[in-house]
Design an enzyme around this catalytic site. Structure first.
Site, PDB file in Angstrom:
ATOM      1  N   CYS A 151      -1.780 -10.620   7.082  1.00  0.00           N
ATOM      2  CA  CYS A 151      -1.249 -11.432   8.326  1.00  0.00           C
ATOM      3  C   CYS A 151      -1.360 -10.629   9.373  1.00  0.00           C
ATOM      4  O   CYS A 151      -1.465 -11.135  10.823  1.00  0.00           O
ATOM      5  CB  CYS A 151       0.052 -12.019   8.062  1.00  0.00           C
ATOM      6  SG  CYS A 151       0.323 -13.115   6.647  1.00  0.00           S
ATOM      7  N   HIS A 172       2.158 -13.908  14.757  1.00  0.00           N
ATOM      8  CA  HIS A 172       1.707 -14.604  13.565  1.00  0.00           C
ATOM      9  C   HIS A 172       2.475 -15.638  13.159  1.00  0.00           C
ATOM     10  O   HIS A 172       3.708 -15.638  13.340  1.00  0.00           O
ATOM     11  CB  HIS A 172       1.848 -13.270  12.392  1.00  0.00           C
ATOM     12  CG  HIS A 172       1.685 -13.960  11.004  1.00  0.00           C
ATOM     13  ND1 HIS A 172       0.599 -14.723  10.846  1.00  0.00           N
ATOM     14  CD2 HIS A 172       2.588 -14.092   9.903  1.00  0.00           C
ATOM     15  CE1 HIS A 172       0.770 -15.089   9.586  1.00  0.00           C
ATOM     16  NE2 HIS A 172       1.844 -14.693   8.950  1.00  0.00           N
ATOM     17  N   ASN A 211       0.991 -21.397   7.827  1.00  0.00           N
ATOM     18  CA  ASN A 211       0.496 -19.892   8.068  1.00  0.00           C
ATOM     19  C   ASN A 211      -0.936 -19.663   7.504  1.00  0.00           C
ATOM     20  O   ASN A 211      -1.169 -20.052   6.069  1.00  0.00           O
ATOM     21  CB  ASN A 211       1.347 -19.280   7.102  1.00  0.00           C
ATOM     22  CG  ASN A 211       1.248 -17.859   6.948  1.00  0.00           C
ATOM     23  OD1 ASN A 211       0.487 -17.291   7.279  1.00  0.00           O
ATOM     24  ND2 ASN A 211       2.328 -17.124   6.176  1.00  0.00           N
TER      25      ASN A 211
END
Length: 312
Positions: A113, A238, A268
């Site tokens: 990520c 993020h 996500n």
């Protein structure tokens, strides 16, 4: 040249939208449960032919068009991803072939990520060192290839997509110094292990680390860039969890910044989340051109990387 600057952005997301209500018919969950814990309402799901490199190429083509550049103008290409199925060729080589590039350096970065901010920093360093003049930096993920749709703790989180930026050499640096690192003892907190591999994470451990440690590190990123948090025009973290994003921005003191909340509609998307969210802010003109924007990625490894750029 003494630095680099971001001149254009672009993103691509699949058409298929998966809502919380649909997920509730697949696993024991509900719209209220998902919203209250992570803030997600919808996410995009890629079709079989929407591969990591295919989505990356779509986002890259959009960024290049916005920059007024041709693929042949790029001499450094880096793709951040943790969801490439094949070991070789890497995603960057496949994207270069899809775009019809000539002789770019083509590398992949896998820090999950935080991949995009790591990749952006390496591109900036290459330009500063004189090893490149124009770079294409992409984050592209197909997390749904590695999702257990019977696991409600993870399947409600994930989405697919890609985002890209074009970086060029500049006399006046508009990409600040990177602050990066890792927490090795938490390296298994976010993982895709085995063959074919399934995404798993220790959500509470990551949440506690992010909410306790990230504000301090984010302030350090701003300090090293010479930008006060209250002067930030945008904050793009993020897009993991709205319960991490909103408190962190508040504790940082970014009182005048537009805070990206793309997790609500995209879920996500790992290394793709920051460039997708940034591209949307720029596309909607929510952050003025030239305003400082904090980009901060964190996740598998446990790795993190943050830097301040000037909005294109």
């Amino acid at each position: 040249m003494t630095g680099s600057r971001v001149v254009a952005v672009g993103h691509y997301q699949p058409e298929r939208v998966l809502t919380n209500a649909e997920l509730a018919t697949m696993v024991d969950t509900s719209d209220e449960w998902i919203r209250s814990r992570v803030g997600i309402e919808t996410r995009r799901i890629a079709a079989d032919d929407e591969t990591v490199d295919a989505m990356a190429a779509q986002a890259a083509a959009k960024a290049l068009a916005n920059a007024g550049l041709a693929p042949a103008d790029i001499d450094y290409l880096v793709v951040a991803t943790c969801t490439a199925i094949d070991r070789s060729p890497n995603m960057a080589a496949r994207v270069a072939a899809r775009l019809g590039m000539t002789t770019p350096a083509a590398i992949d970065v896998n820090t999950a990520c935080s991949g995009f901010t790591h990749a952006l920093a390496t591109a900036d360093h290459a330009i500063r060192a004189g090893a490149a003049t124009r770079a294409l930096v992409i984050g592209s993920e197909k997390l749904t290839d590695f999702t257990d749709w019977a696991d409600r703790s993870t399947c409600v989180l994930v989405g697919d997509g890609a985002g890209a930026v074009v970086l060029v050499a500049a006399d006046e640096p508009e990409v600040g110094p990177v602050t990066w690192g890792s927490v090795p003892e938490m390296s298994n907190a976010v993982r895709i292990e085995g063959r074919p591999g399934t995404f798993g994470q220790e959500g509470q451990s990551v949440f506690r680390w992010a909410t306790s440690e990230l504000p301090r590190i984010a302030r350090l990123v701003c300090e090293r860039s010479g930008v006060a948090p209250e002067d930030l025009g945008g904050v793009v973290l993020h897009q993991a969890n709205l319960r991490i994003i909103e408190p962190l921005a508040a504790r940082l003191g970014a009182v005048n910044a537009v805070v990206a909340r793309d997790v609500v509609e995209s879920g996500n998307t790992s290394a793709a989340s920051i460039p997708i969210a940034l591209s949307k802010l720029v596309e909607r003109r929510e952050v003025p051109s030239g305003a400082p924007v904090l980009l901060f990625g964190f996740g598998g490894g446990l790795s993190y990387a943050g830097l301040v750029i000037r909005c294109p």
